[in-house]
Motif scaffolding. Structure first.
Motif, PDB file in Angstrom:
ATOM      1  N   ASP A  95      -9.001   4.377  14.820  1.00 57.60           N
ATOM      2  CA  ASP A  95      -8.201   3.611  13.874  1.00 57.60           C
ATOM      3  C   ASP A  95      -8.896   2.292  13.565  1.00 57.60           C
ATOM      4  OD1 ASP A  95      -6.100   5.404  13.530  1.00 57.60           O
ATOM      5  OD2 ASP A  95      -5.064   4.701  15.325  1.00 57.60           O
ATOM      6  N   VAL A  96      -8.962   1.956  12.283  1.00 54.99           N
ATOM      7  CA  VAL A  96      -9.613   0.704  11.880  1.00 54.99           C
ATOM      8  C   VAL A  96      -8.681  -0.105  10.968  1.00 54.99           C
ATOM      9  CG1 VAL A  96     -11.991   1.504  12.136  1.00 54.99           C
ATOM     10  CG2 VAL A  96     -10.762   1.988  10.023  1.00 54.99           C
ATOM     11  N   TYR A  97      -7.377  -0.089  11.290  1.00 50.90           N
ATOM     12  CA  TYR A  97      -6.414  -0.804  10.466  1.00 50.90           C
ATOM     13  C   TYR A  97      -6.391  -2.298  10.763  1.00 50.90           C
ATOM     14  CZ  TYR A  97      -3.539  -0.866  14.683  1.00 50.90           C
ATOM     15  OH  TYR A  97      -3.078  -1.077  15.958  1.00 50.90           O
ATOM     16  N   GLN A  98      -6.932  -2.728  11.914  1.00 51.65           N
ATOM     17  CA  GLN A  98      -6.816  -4.123  12.340  1.00 51.65           C
ATOM     18  C   GLN A  98      -7.335  -5.114  11.304  1.00 51.65           C
ATOM     19  OE1 GLN A  98      -8.123  -1.676  14.108  1.00 51.65           O
ATOM     20  NE2 GLN A  98      -7.268  -1.606  16.183  1.00 51.65           N
ATOM     21  N   PRO A  99      -8.530  -4.928  10.720  1.00 50.72           N
ATOM     22  CA  PRO A  99      -8.987  -5.903   9.712  1.00 50.72           C
ATOM     23  C   PRO A  99      -8.066  -5.984   8.504  1.00 50.72           C
ATOM     24  CG  PRO A  99     -10.801  -4.521  10.458  1.00 50.72           C
ATOM     25  CD  PRO A  99      -9.557  -3.915  11.001  1.00 50.72           C
ATOM     26  N   PHE A 100      -7.499  -4.844   8.093  1.00 53.51           N
ATOM     27  CA  PHE A 100      -6.580  -4.847   6.956  1.00 53.51           C
ATOM     28  C   PHE A 100      -5.273  -5.571   7.308  1.00 53.51           C
ATOM     29  CE2 PHE A 100      -9.308  -1.119   6.437  1.00 53.51           C
ATOM     30  CZ  PHE A 100      -9.788  -1.319   5.161  1.00 53.51           C
ATOM     31  N   ALA A 101      -4.792  -5.388   8.533  1.00 49.95           N
ATOM     32  CA  ALA A 101      -3.572  -6.067   8.964  1.00 49.95           C
ATOM     33  C   ALA A 101      -3.764  -7.574   9.010  1.00 49.95           C
ATOM     34  CB  ALA A 101      -3.141  -5.537  10.338  1.00 49.95           C
ATOM     35  N   ILE A 102      -4.906  -8.002   9.533  1.00 48.94           N
ATOM     36  CA  ILE A 102      -5.197  -9.436   9.597  1.00 48.94           C
ATOM     37  C   ILE A 102      -5.307 -10.018   8.192  1.00 48.94           C
ATOM     38  CG2 ILE A 102      -6.926 -11.138  10.302  1.00 48.94           C
ATOM     39  CD1 ILE A 102      -7.557  -9.297  12.689  1.00 48.94           C
ATOM     40  N   ALA A 103      -6.012  -9.322   7.306  1.00 51.41           N
ATOM     41  CA  ALA A 103      -6.164  -9.807   5.934  1.00 51.41           C
ATOM     42  C   ALA A 103      -4.819  -9.851   5.222  1.00 51.41           C
ATOM     43  CB  ALA A 103      -7.126  -8.899   5.171  1.00 51.41           C
ATOM     44  N   ALA A 104      -3.937  -8.866   5.471  1.00 53.11           N
ATOM     45  CA  ALA A 104      -2.595  -8.871   4.862  1.00 53.11           C
ATOM     46  C   ALA A 104      -1.785 -10.061   5.355  1.00 53.11           C
ATOM     47  CB  ALA A 104      -1.880  -7.567   5.191  1.00 53.11           C
ATOM     48  N   ALA A 105      -1.858 -10.361   6.657  1.00 47.10           N
ATOM     49  CA  ALA A 105      -1.123 -11.502   7.210  1.00 47.10           C
ATOM     50  C   ALA A 105      -1.619 -12.819   6.624  1.00 47.10           C
ATOM     51  CB  ALA A 105      -1.268 -11.508   8.734  1.00 47.10           C
ATOM     52  N   VAL A 106      -2.940 -12.936   6.473  1.00 47.82           N
ATOM     53  CA  VAL A 106      -3.501 -14.159   5.895  1.00 47.82           C
ATOM     54  C   VAL A 106      -3.066 -14.315   4.444  1.00 47.82           C
ATOM     55  CG1 VAL A 106      -5.654 -15.291   5.228  1.00 47.82           C
ATOM     56  CG2 VAL A 106      -5.476 -14.214   7.468  1.00 47.82           C
ATOM     57  N   ALA A 107      -3.140 -13.246   3.678  1.00 45.39           N
ATOM     58  CA  ALA A 107      -2.747 -13.302   2.274  1.00 45.39           C
ATOM     59  C   ALA A 107      -1.269 -13.638   2.129  1.00 45.39           C
ATOM     60  CB  ALA A 107      -3.057 -11.973   1.591  1.00 45.39           C
TER      61      ALA A 107
END
Length: 332
Positions: A304-316
């Motif tokens: 699973d490589v969702y972590q970068p997308f989750a972090i970017a979503a939280a920042v946005a």
């Protein structure tokens, strides 16, 4: 990249109605003020806040897209293959006597043979292939190797003038050429061992007769394909006369009977090539007859490589909230 929950990606379609709603109803939610004339504000520059206002809904859309990607569970995988190659060991035995300069094959016999052999080698990347050359004597130009780049380089360096320069005796020692190729295959562990013998003459040199060499090959389980090159009667041969080249018609003396017996004794085949096109067809036919067996097992492990997308979503999302509440805060 793959997605474990691909169906979640359909949520991205919700962006379309959101954009339509934003464009249609945005003006209704903004405060207005009536003025009799706006001429005084004609040359007033637009502030940076006004220019940045579209960033807020854009950040909201970006955060939504990233959250949908997280829900879809993006995955990557490490994969590898285990190969078991039941390769074929092949020795090419090529006649390099001066008669190979005859031009009944284009541009001449030796160059046509080299060109077709190079195409044959390039089409068999999994096989051990070597090269023996012979005239009145025989020697190994390249031992069997899977480094086909080096083999092709050595093949291109093959010349018929080695006999003319006295490096080896001129003539046609078919038995010696075949015996040299067989000696390179005698210790091979491969299930398939093959010699492709190409010549344009008859055996007139050497201490080993062609049929004796064929019997040795057969005892070692080596199959021999023999190829005779040259027209049926005579061929134009270049001769140095003074400072110019003159052509004479040289009789073609190919011992097809012996070459056929060599092939028959080793369960191979005999071929006759009277032009370059036929020579190419012969090598293609041999290529079809002798194929490597390749078994491949493929393994893969997904992560699973969702972590970068989750972090970017939280920042946005956090940036959108800060801009809306602090920078673009509205007072009722």
């Amino acid at each position: 990249m793959e997605f474990a929950n691909k169906e979640c990606l359909f949520l991205l379609l919700l962006i379309v109605p959101y954009i339509v709603w934003y464009l249609m109803y945005r003006k209704k939610s903004e405060p207005t003020m009536r003025m009799s004339d706006t001429f005084a504000f004609r040359y007033v520059s637009v502030s940076w806040k006004v220019r940045l206002m579209p960033v807020v809904p854009l950040l909201r859309i970006v955060a939504f897209v990233l959250l949908v990607i997280v829900l879809a569970r993006p995955q990557t995988s490490n994969s590898w293959k285990d190969k078991w190659i039941d390769g074929i060991d092949i020795m090419l035995a090529m006649d390099v006597s001066t008669s190979m300069l005859a031009e009944d094959l284009k541009p001449n016999r030796i160059e046509a043979a080299k060109q077709v052999a190079a195409e044959f080698i390039a089409g068999r990347p999994n096989d051990n292939i070597g090269l023996t050359i012979f005239a009145g004597e025989a020697f190994t130009q390249c031992p069997m190797t899977v480094d086909h780049a080096s083999l092709l380089n050595l093949l291109q360096n093959v010349r018929t003038d080695i006999a003319a320069r006295g490096l080896i005796q001129d003539g046609t020692a078919i038995g010696m050429g075949l015996a040299n190729a067989v000696s390179r295959l005698k210790d091979s562990k491969s299930k398939s061992k093959v010699v492709i013998l190409l010549t344009d003459g008859s055996n007139n040199m050497g201490d080993i007769s062609p049929l004796t060499a064929a019997d040795i090959a057969n005892s070692m389980g080596i199959r021999v394909y023999t190829v005779a090159v040259g027209t049926d009667k005579s061929a134009p041969y270049p001769m140095q006369v003074g400072g110019s080249i003159q052509y004479v018609n040289m009789p073609v003396e190919v011992d097809t009977k012996t070459l056929g017996e060599i092939a028959s004794a080793t369960n191979g085949d005999f071929y006759r090539a009277t032009n370059t096109a036929e020579l190419k067809r012969i090598y293609k036919e041999i290529d079809k007859l002798e194929k490597s067996k390749l078994n491949v097992k493929k393994y893969s492990k997904k992560y699973d490589v969702y972590q970068p997308f989750a972090i970017a979503a939280a920042v946005a999302l956090l940036l959108e909230i800060l801009l809306r509440v602090v920078v673009f805060r509205r007072i009722p």
